[in-house]
Write a protein that holds these residues in place. Structure first.
Motif, short mmCIF file in Angstrom:
data_model
loop_
_atom_site.label_atom_id
_atom_site.label_comp_id
_atom_site.label_asym_id
_atom_site.label_seq_id
_atom_site.Cartn_x
_atom_site.Cartn_y
_atom_site.Cartn_z
N ASN A 25 -1.52 11.89 -0.47
CA ASN A 25 -0.38 11.98 -1.38
C ASN A 25 -0.19 10.70 -2.18
OD1 ASN A 25 0.27 14.59 -0.46
ND2 ASN A 25 1.44 13.77 1.25
N TRP A 26 -0.43 9.56 -1.54
CA TRP A 26 -0.29 8.28 -2.25
C TRP A 26 -1.24 8.22 -3.44
CZ3 TRP A 26 -0.32 4.03 2.15
CH2 TRP A 26 0.78 4.25 3.00
N VAL A 27 -2.44 8.72 -3.24
CA VAL A 27 -3.43 8.70 -4.32
C VAL A 27 -2.90 9.45 -5.54
CG1 VAL A 27 -5.75 9.47 -5.00
CG2 VAL A 27 -5.40 8.42 -2.76
N ALA A 28 -2.22 10.58 -5.30
CA ALA A 28 -1.65 11.34 -6.41
C ALA A 28 -0.46 10.62 -7.03
CB ALA A 28 -1.22 12.73 -5.92
N LEU A 29 0.34 9.97 -6.21
CA LEU A 29 1.55 9.30 -6.69
C LEU A 29 1.24 8.12 -7.60
CD1 LEU A 29 3.69 9.32 -3.43
CD2 LEU A 29 4.15 10.62 -5.50
N GLN A 30 0.09 7.49 -7.40
CA GLN A 30 -0.22 6.29 -8.18
C GLN A 30 -0.37 6.58 -9.68
OE1 GLN A 30 -3.98 4.44 -7.07
NE2 GLN A 30 -4.99 6.43 -6.93
N ASN A 31 -0.49 7.85 -10.02
CA ASN A 31 -0.59 8.23 -11.43
C ASN A 31 0.78 8.52 -12.05
OD1 ASN A 31 -3.46 8.14 -11.40
ND2 ASN A 31 -3.50 10.14 -10.42
N GLU A 32 1.82 8.54 -11.21
CA GLU A 32 3.16 8.90 -11.69
C GLU A 32 4.18 7.77 -11.55
OE1 GLU A 32 4.48 12.57 -9.88
OE2 GLU A 32 2.40 13.16 -9.49
N TYR A 33 3.92 6.82 -10.66
CA TYR A 33 4.90 5.78 -10.35
C TYR A 33 4.24 4.40 -10.36
CZ TYR A 33 7.73 9.63 -8.38
OH TYR A 33 8.44 10.78 -8.19
N GLU A 34 5.10 3.39 -10.43
CA GLU A 34 4.65 2.04 -10.07
C GLU A 34 4.63 1.99 -8.55
OE1 GLU A 34 6.16 -2.61 -10.14
OE2 GLU A 34 7.22 -1.10 -11.32
N CYS A 35 3.48 1.69 -7.96
CA CYS A 35 3.33 1.82 -6.51
C CYS A 35 3.05 0.49 -5.82
CB CYS A 35 2.19 2.79 -6.20
SG CYS A 35 2.53 4.50 -6.69
N ILE A 36 3.73 0.30 -4.71
CA ILE A 36 3.49 -0.83 -3.83
C ILE A 36 3.11 -0.27 -2.46
CG2 ILE A 36 4.48 -2.88 -2.74
CD1 ILE A 36 6.45 -3.04 -5.07
N PHE A 37 1.89 -0.55 -2.03
CA PHE A 37 1.39 -0.05 -0.75
C PHE A 37 1.13 -1.24 0.17
CE2 PHE A 37 -0.16 3.35 -3.71
CZ PHE A 37 0.72 4.33 -3.28
N CYS A 38 1.70 -1.17 1.36
CA CYS A 38 1.72 -2.31 2.26
C CYS A 38 1.07 -1.96 3.60
CB CYS A 38 3.18 -2.72 2.47
SG CYS A 38 3.44 -4.19 3.46
N VAL A 39 0.36 -2.91 4.17
CA VAL A 39 -0.09 -2.81 5.56
C VAL A 39 0.99 -3.53 6.38
CG1 VAL A 39 -1.91 -3.32 7.23
CG2 VAL A 39 -2.49 -2.88 4.83
N VAL A 40 1.80 -2.77 7.10
CA VAL A 40 3.00 -3.34 7.72
C VAL A 40 2.66 -3.99 9.07
CG1 VAL A 40 4.72 -2.00 6.48
CG2 VAL A 40 3.65 -1.00 8.48
N ASP A 41 2.04 -5.17 8.98
CA ASP A 41 1.55 -5.83 10.18
C ASP A 41 2.66 -6.42 11.04
OD1 ASP A 41 2.06 -7.72 8.21
OD2 ASP A 41 0.11 -8.72 8.35
N LEU A 42 3.83 -6.77 10.45
CA LEU A 42 4.93 -7.27 11.27
C LEU A 42 5.44 -6.18 12.21
CD1 LEU A 42 6.99 -9.35 8.66
CD2 LEU A 42 5.50 -10.23 10.48
#
Length: 332
Positions: A25-42
């Protein structure tokens, strides 16, 4: 401006459920929104871990993001701990979050179980950090699974409480996005349990690093029942293992369960599993191959994370300055 924020914990291997429920779903969203994707290591520090394994898991999750189709040039991709604003805002929001709100969080009760008194504070206050993750970037939309929807509601409550307390309209009310039929992929060994990285049986899930032969083997060994596939979704939902495999097929082919049944109703599982193997291998093998290629060059993964961290910090630092001014902290 509509902005997406989402992330995954770097705990154990990512699997098919993570891909279908989120990454695809994220892959599709990147064409519609400004996207910030995080690896939440904390967030990953809330459970027992080994430092050297955590570092490799951070790289593996990053590789999965990119291999699945997330463009690190178009989007911001980074690991959470490299942006100090997450921890800073977590504390500020914690000072505006009543204990009663946190006491209602069901996931803490589930994870702590009978050992609640020995659970770490980070596990209890996890939802406040999640709220900080989202609100630090003033995200307007958050793709979430059903198990995180309650935490997003809390983030909305905290944003509203902050705005009211200081008489501002600073934080937006982030909207949940629950997409498609594959929001909850179940175990291949038990259709009543969610597919999990922590399940002892590796045959309960398809890992994103599995090769074609392993994917095929796991699909063929997946638990089923003796009856052929039904004609209606209503009948399918009474049979959890069958429902799970049809859901996986539908998600991988961008179709609905009804469409899959229209094509395969009456088929025995031996035949349907053969069709599912073909689809799963064709869709997942390229991701596995690209992940393994990326993981062979750790320096490249670290470069992607560093560039993303620099971009995330530009947004976070500006917002934290404004937040500190709002709450009355001095910035000499």
């Amino acid at each position: 401006m509509n902005r997406i924020f989402s992330g995954m914990q770097p705990t154990r291997q990512l699997h098919l459920g993570n891909y279908l429920g989120a990454l695809k779903n994220w892959v599709a969203l990147q064409n519609e929104y400004e996207c910030i994707f995080c690896v939440v290591d904390l967030h990953a520090l809330t459970i027992e871990h080994k430092p050297e394994v955590l570092r490799e898991n951070i790289r593996e999750v990053t590789a999965a993001y990119v291999a699945a189709g997330i463009d690190p040039e178009k989007n911001i991709l980074f690991n959470q701990s490299t942006v100090t604003g997450h921890a800073e805002l977590n504390w500020i929001l914690a000072c505006h979050t009543p204990l009663g709100w946190l006491n209602r969080m069901t996931q803490f009760k589930e994870k702590a179980g009978k050992h609640r008194e020995n659970a770490v504070l980070g596990l209890y206050s996890y939802p406040t950090l999640m709220a900080a993750d989202i609100l630090l970037y003033k995200a307007t939309h958050v793709p979430v699974g059903e198990d995180q929807k309650q935490h997003l509601e809390l983030a909305r409550d905290i944003a509203g409480a902050f705005n009211r307390y200081y008489g501002v309209e600073f934080f937006p009310q982030p909207e949940p996005q629950i997409m498609g039929e594959a929001t909850r992929i179940m175990s291949l060994r038990d259709g009543t349990k969610k597919m999990s990285k922590s399940d002892e049986s590796d045959y309960s899930r398809i890992n994103l690093t599995d090769d074609a032969d392993t994917i095929a083997l796991k699909v063929r060994k997946a638990k089923t029942d003796p009856e052929p596939l039904p004609e209606t979704v209503e009948d399918l939902e009474k049979r959890p293992e069958a429902d799970n495999l049809v859901t996986i097929y539908a998600a991988l082919t961008d179709s609905s369960r009804a469409q899959v049944l229209a094509q395969h109703a009456g088929s025995q599982f031996s035949a349907f599993k053969g069709a599912l193997v073909d689809v799963a291998v064709s869709k997942l093998s390229p991701i596995s191959a690209e992940m393994n290629r990326l993981l062979s060059d750790k320096a490249e993964i670290d470069r992607i994370l560093k560039k993303g961290s620099d971009r995330a910090n530009e947004i976070a630092a500006k917002n934290m300055d404004a937040i500190k001014d709002i709450v009355g902290l001095l910035r000499p």
